[in-house]
Design a protein around this motif. Structure first.
Motif, PDB file in Angstrom:
ATOM      1  N   LEU A  70       2.758-102.773   4.745  1.00 49.00           N
ATOM      2  CA  LEU A  70       3.447-101.595   5.754  1.00 49.00           C
ATOM      3  C   LEU A  70       2.598-100.258   5.448  1.00 49.00           C
ATOM      4  CD1 LEU A  70       7.072-100.356   5.660  1.00 49.00           C
ATOM      5  CD2 LEU A  70       5.335 -98.637   5.337  1.00 49.00           C
ATOM      6  N   ASP A  71       2.284 -99.808   6.883  1.00 47.68           N
ATOM      7  CA  ASP A  71       1.612 -98.695   7.016  1.00 47.68           C
ATOM      8  C   ASP A  71       2.043 -98.099   8.246  1.00 47.68           C
ATOM      9  OD1 ASP A  71      -1.139 -97.216   5.462  1.00 47.68           O
ATOM     10  OD2 ASP A  71      -0.986 -96.943   7.557  1.00 47.68           O
ATOM     11  N   LEU A  72       1.854 -96.785   8.340  1.00 49.46           N
ATOM     12  CA  LEU A  72       2.270 -96.082   9.658  1.00 49.46           C
ATOM     13  C   LEU A  72       0.893 -96.090  10.700  1.00 49.46           C
ATOM     14  CD1 LEU A  72       0.855 -93.348   8.748  1.00 49.46           C
ATOM     15  CD2 LEU A  72       3.205 -92.603   8.668  1.00 49.46           C
ATOM     16  N   SER A  73       0.073 -96.511  10.381  1.00 49.38           N
ATOM     17  CA  SER A  73      -1.055 -96.572  11.102  1.00 49.38           C
ATOM     18  C   SER A  73      -1.419 -97.876  11.627  1.00 49.38           C
ATOM     19  CB  SER A  73      -2.591 -95.927  10.484  1.00 49.38           C
ATOM     20  OG  SER A  73      -3.536 -96.172  11.312  1.00 49.38           O
ATOM     21  N   ALA A  74      -1.285 -98.469  12.758  1.00 50.40           N
ATOM     22  CA  ALA A  74      -1.538 -99.446  13.520  1.00 50.40           C
ATOM     23  C   ALA A  74      -2.952-100.026  13.578  1.00 50.40           C
ATOM     24  CB  ALA A  74      -1.128 -99.780  14.832  1.00 50.40           C
ATOM     25  N   LYS A  75      -3.851 -98.487  13.572  1.00 47.70           N
ATOM     26  CA  LYS A  75      -5.294 -98.848  13.426  1.00 47.70           C
ATOM     27  C   LYS A  75      -5.747 -99.304  11.871  1.00 47.70           C
ATOM     28  CE  LYS A  75      -6.331 -95.712  16.941  1.00 47.70           C
ATOM     29  NZ  LYS A  75      -6.724 -96.734  18.150  1.00 47.70           N
ATOM     30  N   ILE A  95       4.447-101.769  10.993  1.00 46.93           N
ATOM     31  CA  ILE A  95       3.990-100.357  11.151  1.00 46.93           C
ATOM     32  C   ILE A  95       5.192 -99.603  11.261  1.00 46.93           C
ATOM     33  CG2 ILE A  95       3.012 -98.930  12.996  1.00 46.93           C
ATOM     34  CD1 ILE A  95       1.847-101.807  14.442  1.00 46.93           C
ATOM     35  N   ALA A  96       5.247 -98.651  10.270  1.00 44.26           N
ATOM     36  CA  ALA A  96       6.388 -97.772   9.864  1.00 44.26           C
ATOM     37  C   ALA A  96       6.178 -96.809   8.892  1.00 44.26           C
ATOM     38  CB  ALA A  96       7.721 -98.850   9.517  1.00 44.26           C
ATOM     39  N   ASP A  97       7.004 -95.598   8.887  1.00 40.93           N
ATOM     40  CA  ASP A  97       6.961 -94.733   7.878  1.00 40.93           C
ATOM     41  C   ASP A  97       7.750 -94.977   6.887  1.00 40.93           C
ATOM     42  OD1 ASP A  97       7.289 -92.233   6.521  1.00 40.93           O
ATOM     43  OD2 ASP A  97       6.828 -90.962   8.242  1.00 40.93           O
ATOM     44  N   ALA A  98       7.278 -95.041   5.731  1.00 42.10           N
ATOM     45  CA  ALA A  98       8.023 -95.677   4.782  1.00 42.10           C
ATOM     46  C   ALA A  98       9.444 -94.820   4.362  1.00 42.10           C
ATOM     47  CB  ALA A  98       7.326 -95.440   3.171  1.00 42.10           C
ATOM     48  N   THR A  99       9.472 -93.545   4.793  1.00 46.44           N
ATOM     49  CA  THR A  99      10.433 -92.641   4.728  1.00 46.44           C
ATOM     50  C   THR A  99      11.634 -92.976   5.865  1.00 46.44           C
ATOM     51  OG1 THR A  99       9.680 -90.774   5.933  1.00 46.44           O
ATOM     52  CG2 THR A  99       9.152 -90.549   3.805  1.00 46.44           C
ATOM     53  N   ALA A 100      11.242 -93.391   6.875  1.00 48.00           N
ATOM     54  CA  ALA A 100      12.212 -93.850   7.800  1.00 48.00           C
ATOM     55  C   ALA A 100      12.607 -95.376   8.124  1.00 48.00           C
ATOM     56  CB  ALA A 100      11.634 -93.194   9.379  1.00 48.00           C
ATOM     57  N   TRP A 101      11.571 -96.044   7.797  1.00 51.70           N
ATOM     58  CA  TRP A 101      11.772 -97.538   7.805  1.00 51.70           C
ATOM     59  C   TRP A 101      13.243 -98.094   7.301  1.00 51.70           C
ATOM     60  CZ3 TRP A 101      10.549-100.717   3.088  1.00 51.70           C
ATOM     61  CH2 TRP A 101      10.412-102.085   3.547  1.00 51.70           C
ATOM     62  N   ARG A 102      13.773 -99.083   8.076  1.00 50.66           N
ATOM     63  CA  ARG A 102      14.933 -99.734   7.650  1.00 50.66           C
ATOM     64  C   ARG A 102      14.473-101.141   7.151  1.00 50.66           C
ATOM     65  NH1 ARG A 102      18.584 -95.812   6.503  1.00 50.66           N
ATOM     66  NH2 ARG A 102      18.562 -94.481   8.150  1.00 50.66           N
ATOM     67  N   THR A 120       5.296 -84.242  -0.190  1.00 47.24           N
ATOM     68  CA  THR A 120       5.637 -82.864  -0.767  1.00 47.24           C
ATOM     69  C   THR A 120       6.660 -82.552  -0.656  1.00 47.24           C
ATOM     70  OG1 THR A 120       4.602 -81.990   1.065  1.00 47.24           O
ATOM     71  CG2 THR A 120       3.047 -82.812  -0.633  1.00 47.24           C
ATOM     72  N   GLU A 121       7.960 -82.972   0.246  1.00 43.10           N
ATOM     73  CA  GLU A 121       9.073 -82.298   0.416  1.00 43.10           C
ATOM     74  C   GLU A 121      10.196 -83.225  -0.339  1.00 43.10           C
ATOM     75  OE1 GLU A 121      10.130 -79.513   2.124  1.00 43.10           O
ATOM     76  OE2 GLU A 121       7.749 -79.060   2.566  1.00 43.10           O
ATOM     77  N   PRO A 122      10.953 -82.541  -1.064  1.00 42.32           N
ATOM     78  CA  PRO A 122      11.958 -83.141  -1.621  1.00 42.32           C
ATOM     79  C   PRO A 122      12.736 -84.273  -0.682  1.00 42.32           C
ATOM     80  CG  PRO A 122      11.952 -81.090  -2.570  1.00 42.32           C
ATOM     81  CD  PRO A 122      11.111 -81.160  -1.301  1.00 42.32           C
ATOM     82  N   ARG A 123      13.215 -83.847   0.580  1.00 43.19           N
ATOM     83  CA  ARG A 123      13.761 -84.762   1.337  1.00 43.19           C
ATOM     84  C   ARG A 123      13.161 -86.088   1.515  1.00 43.19           C
ATOM     85  NH1 ARG A 123      12.226 -80.382   4.474  1.00 43.19           N
ATOM     86  NH2 ARG A 123      11.073 -80.955   6.503  1.00 43.19           N
ATOM     87  N   ASP A 124      11.743 -85.767   1.652  1.00 43.88           N
ATOM     88  CA  ASP A 124      11.145 -86.980   2.112  1.00 43.88           C
ATOM     89  C   ASP A 124      10.889 -87.981   1.073  1.00 43.88           C
ATOM     90  OD1 ASP A 124      10.418 -86.430   4.753  1.00 43.88           O
ATOM     91  OD2 ASP A 124       8.561 -85.506   4.100  1.00 43.88           O
ATOM     92  N   ARG A 125      10.766 -87.518  -0.140  1.00 41.04           N
ATOM     93  CA  ARG A 125      10.852 -88.247  -1.477  1.00 41.04           C
ATOM     94  C   ARG A 125      12.151 -88.926  -1.620  1.00 41.04           C
ATOM     95  NH1 ARG A 125       8.000 -83.739  -3.419  1.00 41.04           N
ATOM     96  NH2 ARG A 125       9.807 -83.224  -4.929  1.00 41.04           N
TER      97      ARG A 125
END
Length: 205
Positions: A70-75, A95-102, A120-125
């Motif tokens: 999994l990575d958010l960069s298709a490239k 292709i996904a952001d690990a903080t938003a992926w289902r 770096t943001e607590p909400r993202d962790r």
């Protein structure tokens, strides 16, 4: 497209595989710690923020048959597919952001080298850990590598949150037991030294 996606697509569009600081010709510690988790060859293994890492190459050579990157960069993922050729058909590419992926399934081993420390943001962790908890089987194992407390404060132009095993344990919660932690001095392609820590946790049954 999110700012994160744009940033990492630009990195992989403008720099070759060996021109990024995190490049490893052989991801030895990641590989060893996955082996130490002792998954059988049918175990489901996911590499979070895998980028263009050569870890998937090594796991395929070991004979693991259920691999996801999994990575958010298709490239970044396209670069790996090109490198490993026909073997790429045996891997699930997300292709996904690990903080938003289902997560749509359960995994036995979760590996992350140098993705979590960009949160770096607590909400993202918290969002990342929520996905991890929904995706890891009881008894499953988690390997997270980040810059150590004495490691760099920035990477790829972005701030990072440095960790040790205790701070990671606090983020994951009591259902994850620390099994081992290792320290690595990573040498970039231009031979600067970066302090990393790798921690492996097991989820309680």
């Amino acid at each position: 497209m999110s700012d994160r996606t744009m940033h990492w697509d630009n990195v992989y569009a403008t720099k070759g595989e060996t021109e990024v600081s995190w490049f490893q010709d052989s991801p030895t510690i990641s590989h060893d710690m996955i082996r130490a988790a002792n998954p059988d060859h049918d175990a489901a293994i996911i590499d979070i923020g895998g980028g263009a890492s050569r870890l998937v190459d090594a796991l395929l050579q070991d004979g693991y048959r259920d691999l996801t990157v999994l990575d958010l960069s298709a490239k970044a993922l396209d670069a790996v597919k090109t490198r490993i050729g026909q073997a790429s058909s045996a891997v699930d590419w997300i292709i996904a952001d690990a903080t938003a992926w289902r997560p749509a399934r359960i995994y036995d081993v979760w590996h992350d080298r140098a993705a979590f420390h960009f949160l770096t943001e607590p909400r993202d962790r918290a969002a990342y850990v929520e996905r991890l908890r929904s995706a890891i089987a009881p008894g499953g194992q988690i390997i997270i590598a980040t810059f150590a407390p004495d490691g760099p404060e920035r990477c790829s132009g972005l701030p990072v949150q440095r960790h040790d095993s205790a701070s990671l344990a606090a983020e994951l919660g009591p259902e994850f037991e620390l099994v081992e932690t290792r320290r690595e001095t990573h040498h970039t392609p231009w031979n600067s030294a970066q302090a990393f820590q790798f921690s492996r946790f097991k989820r309680s049954l």
